[in-house]
Write a protein that holds these residues in place. Structure first.
Motif, mmCIF file in Angstrom:
data_model
loop_
_atom_site.group_PDB
_atom_site.id
_atom_site.type_symbol
_atom_site.label_atom_id
_atom_site.label_comp_id
_atom_site.label_asym_id
_atom_site.label_seq_id
_atom_site.Cartn_x
_atom_site.Cartn_y
_atom_site.Cartn_z
ATOM 1 N N PRO A 67 -13.307 5.109 3.046
ATOM 2 C CA PRO A 67 -12.590 5.757 4.036
ATOM 3 C C PRO A 67 -10.594 4.942 4.176
ATOM 4 C CG PRO A 67 -13.206 3.845 4.988
ATOM 5 C CD PRO A 67 -14.145 4.438 3.472
ATOM 6 N N VAL A 68 -9.185 6.530 4.867
ATOM 7 C CA VAL A 68 -9.095 5.927 5.381
ATOM 8 C C VAL A 68 -7.988 5.077 5.941
ATOM 9 C CG1 VAL A 68 -6.216 6.087 2.954
ATOM 10 C CG2 VAL A 68 -8.171 6.847 1.997
ATOM 11 N N HIS A 69 -7.718 4.460 5.955
ATOM 12 C CA HIS A 69 -6.581 4.369 8.160
ATOM 13 C C HIS A 69 -4.867 4.720 7.618
ATOM 14 C CE1 HIS A 69 -5.418 3.076 11.725
ATOM 15 N NE2 HIS A 69 -4.740 1.626 11.428
ATOM 16 N N LEU A 70 -4.074 4.847 8.768
ATOM 17 C CA LEU A 70 -3.082 5.053 8.975
ATOM 18 C C LEU A 70 -2.283 4.426 9.709
ATOM 19 C CD1 LEU A 70 -0.644 6.081 7.529
ATOM 20 C CD2 LEU A 70 -0.191 7.881 8.392
ATOM 21 N N ASP A 71 -1.759 2.604 9.454
ATOM 22 C CA ASP A 71 -1.420 2.727 10.862
ATOM 23 C C ASP A 71 0.236 3.826 10.734
ATOM 24 O OD1 ASP A 71 0.660 1.166 12.070
ATOM 25 O OD2 ASP A 71 0.579 -0.679 10.527
ATOM 26 N N GLY A 72 0.292 4.431 11.433
ATOM 27 C CA GLY A 72 1.540 5.794 11.819
ATOM 28 C C GLY A 72 2.429 4.784 13.391
#
Length: 346
Positions: free
Chosen positions: A164-169
């Motif tokens: 999985p890939v998480h974005l600190d946006g």
């Protein structure tokens, strides 16, 4: 004081305070705060996800995501200057039992090829890769916007390996306004996304964590474990709804001010300046005082700024524009920096 330390210093406007005072509230731990529910629905719609969760801070949002995506003993791939790695107090290790696998980036951006090389092979004595994290915009890289094509290459690579890939946006809406690309397109394909209300949007507290319904259900439990269960939080959520209605488009003005600031600073012979993508300006002092000393001198003259921070040179200064900064503030800041460095404009 002209406060350029961060866009987190913004204060709620009088109109925002009015809607906060009038907010309909309930106990959010019971799921009974209608204003929180409206904010979460609005955030999910904005990013094109199934659900969202209101959390007190961006750090809690990021760390909740890490806890939900990983299991103890895994590695998380992050960029060396990222917020998650540098200034979240090693919470991924303390709370989730995982360790960072750090990649060097080109002004905050790494490549899919780097990720492929960093993913651990399936050998029993190696910590398996459990998650990849990106940051857009990248704080320590001067508000750098991740190129959309590069982000999608990383997403395709990671998902092809079942990771999985998480974005600190935190400032993803700055990226959206600056590029004209809708936020839901910039975040398409990420398994989770966190974005902040308490930076350029001017709210006093709060961030949103967005993802699938199943992910957000797990995140709600993790938020509680981290102490993030809030009661009559609609007072805070009302500020978020107001900001999403009134403060998103005005981020463009912060970007204009950042470019004016960068251009003015670049005219001073003693400085080299990173061209800003959004609202963060980083410059390096070629000669004269170091960053700490210059910031102290500026403070004495009524301007607050900060050394650029973890992973950067001791001669780099960061300044951030926000809704509390005017064009006149920018001009005065440039003049004062020039005076303190003993230089005139080129």
């Amino acid at each position: 004081m002209i406060d350029l330390r961060s866009d987190t210093v913004t204060r709620p406007t009088p109109a925002m305070r009015e809607v906060m005072a009038a907010a309909e509230v309930g106990d959010d731990v019971y799921g009974e705060d209608p204003t929180v529910r409206r904010l979460e629905e609005r955030a999910a719609d904005l990013l094109g996800t199934e659900a969202a969760l209101f959390v007190p801070s961006g750090t809690m949002g990021n760390q909740t995501a890490i806890a939900c995506h990983t299991r103890p003993g895994q590695e998380v791939i992050v960029e060396e200057g990222s917020h998650i790695y540098n200034v979240e107090l090693a919470t991924m290790a303390r709370f989730s039992g995982v360790q960072p696998r750090v990649l060097p980036g080109e002004r905050g951006v790494f490549t899919a090829r780097q990720v492929a090389a960093a993913i651990r092979p399936d050998i029993y004595y190696l910590a398996p890769t459990g998650l990849v994290c990106l940051e857009n915009t990248h704080n320590a890289a001067g508000g750098r916007i991740w190129p959309l094509a590069a982000a999608r290459e990383v997403l395709d690579l990671a998902h092809g390996r079942g990771i999985p890939v998480h974005l600190d946006g935190a400032r993803i809406l700055n990226a959206s306004v600056a590029t004209g690309i809708p936020a839901r397109e910039l975040t398409l394909g990420f398994d989770s996304v966190m974005f902040c209300l308490s930076k350029g949007l001017g709210c006093p507290v709060g961030s949103l964590l967005c993802g699938s319904r199943e992910f957000i259900a797990a995140a709600r439990r993790t938020r509680k474990a981290l102490g993030g269960g809030m009661r009559q939080a609609g007072i805070l959520a009302a500020a978020g709804l107001y900001a999403l209605d009134h403060h998103v488009d005005r981020l463009a003005q912060d970007h204009v001010h950042a470019r004016l600031l960068a251009d003015g600073l670049a005219s001073l012979p003693a400085l080299s300046v990173w061209p800003p993508d959004t609202n963060i300006v980083i410059f390096e002092i070629a000669r004269g005082p170091d960053a700490e000393a210059l910031c102290q001198r500026l403070r004495d003259r009524g301007v607050l700024a900060s050394p650029a921070g973890a992973g950067t040179s001791a001669r780099q200064v960061r300044m951030v524009t926000h809704l509390g900064i005017s064009a006149a503030d920018v001009q005065r800041t440039v003049d004062l920096v020039g005076r303190e460095l003993g230089t005139a404009r080129a």
